[in-house]
Design a protein around this motif. Sequence first.
Motif, PDB file in Angstrom:
ATOM      1  N   SER A   1       2.328   6.884  -2.574  1.00 10.11           N
ATOM      2  CA  SER A   1       3.635   7.040  -3.230  1.00 10.11           C
ATOM      3  C   SER A   1       4.317   8.359  -2.875  1.00 10.11           C
ATOM      4  O   SER A   1       5.537   8.399  -2.727  1.00 10.11           O
ATOM      5  CB  SER A   1       3.491   6.902  -4.740  1.00 10.11           C
ATOM      6  N   ASN A   2       3.552   9.446  -2.739  1.00 17.15           N
ATOM      7  CA  ASN A   2       4.177  10.722  -2.357  1.00 17.15           C
ATOM      8  C   ASN A   2       4.847  10.589  -0.991  1.00 17.15           C
ATOM      9  O   ASN A   2       5.971  11.035  -0.786  1.00 17.15           O
ATOM     10  CB  ASN A   2       3.144  11.847  -2.284  1.00 17.15           C
TER      11      ASN A   2
ATOM     12  N   GLY B   1       3.616   1.695  -1.549  1.00 14.74           N
ATOM     13  CA  GLY B   1       4.078   1.913  -2.928  1.00 14.74           C
ATOM     14  C   GLY B   1       2.962   2.302  -3.883  1.00 14.74           C
ATOM     15  O   GLY B   1       3.179   3.079  -4.813  1.00 14.74           O
ATOM     16  N   THR B   2       1.773   1.767  -3.650  1.00 21.69           N
ATOM     17  CA  THR B   2       0.683   2.027  -4.598  1.00 21.69           C
ATOM     18  C   THR B   2      -0.161   3.237  -4.188  1.00 21.69           C
ATOM     19  O   THR B   2      -0.364   4.150  -4.990  1.00 21.69           O
ATOM     20  CB  THR B   2      -0.233   0.782  -4.707  1.00 21.69           C
ATOM     21  N   ASN B   3      -0.649   3.224  -2.969  1.00 32.73           N
ATOM     22  CA  ASN B   3      -1.600   4.268  -2.550  1.00 32.73           C
ATOM     23  C   ASN B   3      -0.940   5.501  -1.955  1.00 32.73           C
ATOM     24  O   ASN B   3      -1.547   6.560  -1.912  1.00 32.73           O
ATOM     25  CB  ASN B   3      -2.559   3.715  -1.489  1.00 32.73           C
TER      26      ASN B   3
ATOM     27  N   TRP C   1       7.957   8.306  -1.164  1.00 29.35           N
ATOM     28  CA  TRP C   1       9.109   8.990  -1.741  1.00 29.35           C
ATOM     29  C   TRP C   1       9.677  10.010  -0.754  1.00 29.35           C
ATOM     30  O   TRP C   1      10.889  10.104  -0.562  1.00 29.35           O
ATOM     31  CB  TRP C   1       8.710   9.695  -3.043  1.00 29.35           C
TER      32      TRP C   1
ATOM     33  N   GLU D   1       0.824  -1.218   0.000  1.00 28.80           N
ATOM     34  CA  GLU D   1       0.000   0.000   0.000  1.00 28.80           C
ATOM     35  C   GLU D   1       0.855   1.264   0.000  1.00 28.80           C
ATOM     36  O   GLU D   1       0.483   2.252  -0.622  1.00 28.80           O
ATOM     37  CB  GLU D   1      -0.948  -0.003   1.206  1.00 28.80           C
TER      38      GLU D   1
ATOM     39  N   SER E   1      -1.277   8.786  -3.548  1.00 30.78           N
ATOM     40  CA  SER E   1      -0.982   8.719  -4.985  1.00 30.78           C
ATOM     41  C   SER E   1      -2.225   9.157  -5.756  1.00 30.78           C
ATOM     42  O   SER E   1      -3.348   8.917  -5.305  1.00 30.78           O
ATOM     43  CB  SER E   1      -0.675   7.284  -5.413  1.00 30.78           C
ATOM     44  N   GLN E   2      -1.998   9.736  -6.894  1.00 33.18           N
ATOM     45  CA  GLN E   2      -3.144  10.138  -7.726  1.00 33.18           C
ATOM     46  C   GLN E   2      -3.593   8.939  -8.559  1.00 33.18           C
ATOM     47  O   GLN E   2      -3.274   8.826  -9.741  1.00 33.18           O
ATOM     48  CB  GLN E   2      -2.762  11.328  -8.614  1.00 33.18           C
ATOM     49  N   ILE E   3      -4.281   8.045  -7.893  1.00 32.01           N
ATOM     50  CA  ILE E   3      -4.810   6.870  -8.597  1.00 32.01           C
ATOM     51  C   ILE E   3      -6.330   6.901  -8.528  1.00 32.01           C
ATOM     52  O   ILE E   3      -6.906   7.719  -7.825  1.00 32.01           O
ATOM     53  CB  ILE E   3      -4.265   5.538  -8.012  1.00 32.01           C
TER      54      ILE E   3
ATOM     55  N   ALA F   1      -1.800  15.164   1.258  1.00 37.21           N
ATOM     56  CA  ALA F   1      -0.707  15.354   0.291  1.00 37.21           C
ATOM     57  C   ALA F   1       0.102  14.076   0.087  1.00 37.21           C
ATOM     58  O   ALA F   1       1.005  14.039  -0.750  1.00 37.21           O
ATOM     59  CB  ALA F   1       0.217  16.471   0.778  1.00 37.21           C
TER      60      ALA F   1
END
Lengths: 521, 69
Positions: free
Chosen positions: A87-88, A83-85, A91, A81, A479-481, A476
């Motif tokens: 991500s911001n 990595g996918t949801n 990182w 999650e 992730s933009q998914i 913020a």
Amino acid sequence: MTEQFDYSLVDWSRAQFALTAMYHWLFVPLTLGLGFIVAFMETIYLKTKNPEWKRITKFWMTLFGINFAIGVATGIILEFEFGTNWSNYSWFVGDIFGAPLAIEGIMAFFLESTFIAVMFFGWNKVSPKFHLVSTWLVAFGANLSALWILVANGWMQFPAGMHFNPETARNEMLNFWEVLFSPVAINKFLHTITSGYVLASVFVVGVSAWFLIKKRNEQFAVKSMIVAGVFGLLSSLFLAFSGDTSARLVAQKQPMKFAAFEGLYNGSHGAPLMAFGVIPGEKDSTSQNYLSDIKIKIEIPNVLSYMAYLDPNAFVPGINDLVDGNKEQGIMSATEKMDRGKLARKALREFKDAKKNGDTILYNQLKAKFAEPAFQENYFKYFGYGFLNDPKDLIPNVPISFYSFHIMVLFGFYFIIMFALVLRFIYKGSLFRKRKFLYLLLFSIPLAYIASQSGWVVAEVGRQPWVIQDYLPTVAAVSQIDASAVQITFWLFFAVFTALLIAEIKIMTKQIKIGPTEGGN
Amino acid sequence: MFLFIKKIFYFYYEGFKGMTVGKKLWLIILIKLFIMFVILKIFFFPNFLKTKFNNDKDRSNYVIEQLTR
């Protein structure tokens, strides 16, 4: 801000993470505590050479194995999650989070995975001493794994030992020891693992009570209760102590969370501790304050001030002080913090544009600015506030924080009394006659899980709107998914985890009904 | 060395062979790992930044864009 459940991406991502974390935490605390209880039992067996203790050890070891097997790797989904949801967020924190999680993987793999095989397959194949060492190493391994993930969580509650690199938009670790030995991380680790010891002790005492109710394997049940009772009593006393330290740390590092779980809207000197209270259903629209104070309550004068600052007359800020600011007490208003955060974000935007446009002079100026301690202290420290639109966004869900905190504390004290009574009744030889008390012990098992889950709810809901305190709000971090993708996996997880939970309960119940035997791998 | 490896192999082999409730648990573990790593990870949980961008520079730029928009 994100407390209402709607169909937004942030809310579904949060709901999914909460679901996975809560299900994962159904399995973990039992592993943390039962590992040590089994190790104590095997140590007694090795000391006494009494085969009854071997039978006892093997029975609880089997239950430990069932819980371990079903719970193992459920935490990995949380990393998926990230990595996918998120991500911001992943990182932004990458270097800080990566190190503890990598160490966790290695620790978990080598200690738990290697020695658990010896623990289960090694009876009569390795020397008794080596077997005992393996059992202890499995218990320590499980707890060490917990250390690293809790260090990472502690860092999110109180970021330390890092520096933000505007080139990469990542935080870089400056001092590993500062991250590892942050007071919040250490306290979080001790408080969390001890809660696991208490839960496991309640589990052992409760299951043993069932044997006594059924008038089966009574000696086995009493012996198990003695080990779990002593371990549980000591652990629950330490839990109260670490909880007290934890509250003090929260008061200093996350005052809004502290005010929320205490239901303290308006700060005061000599603040009272609320033993009981009912949060008003509606906000007071006539008041100038954002939220009105709790009307129905039972308070203990001065205790909250003492709990937070070891001074019965100290000022404890309330939610309204933290939102509006309090000049007298030197508390900056949320609006001021938001302005500073917006300036920090603006500086990052200008840095990005200067880099993109090849404006070397401005680029170097801004790079130097990000390295300045004054900029870090006065502006970047409030970076996360720059994402907020309304000062009220800083207020977490007060009813959830308040009630879950009070449930956790109430059950925590109940368990101290419960373990003390178990040991007293065993000492007096009257436990067998106390049928109602035995039923109470049995039905206390779910209470331990409720208390344990409530602890995490306080920690995570109470720190909203932050995913990293003051630096990155939850809104913020996502992730933009597509939100529908998160909804699908939410229900998928719900199905998978519920199936695992049902399997755990069924297999565990069946094994308990079989009772202690010589076998049981 | 060979003897040592053989001993370890038989340790696990006999351990697994002699399991009672453990066989059911291993089945649950294997099904669970299959669902997690083969179905969920591949089809539902690709790493957002790794699949969208080829290098760390592009990933950094994207995240800065997200943080400053």
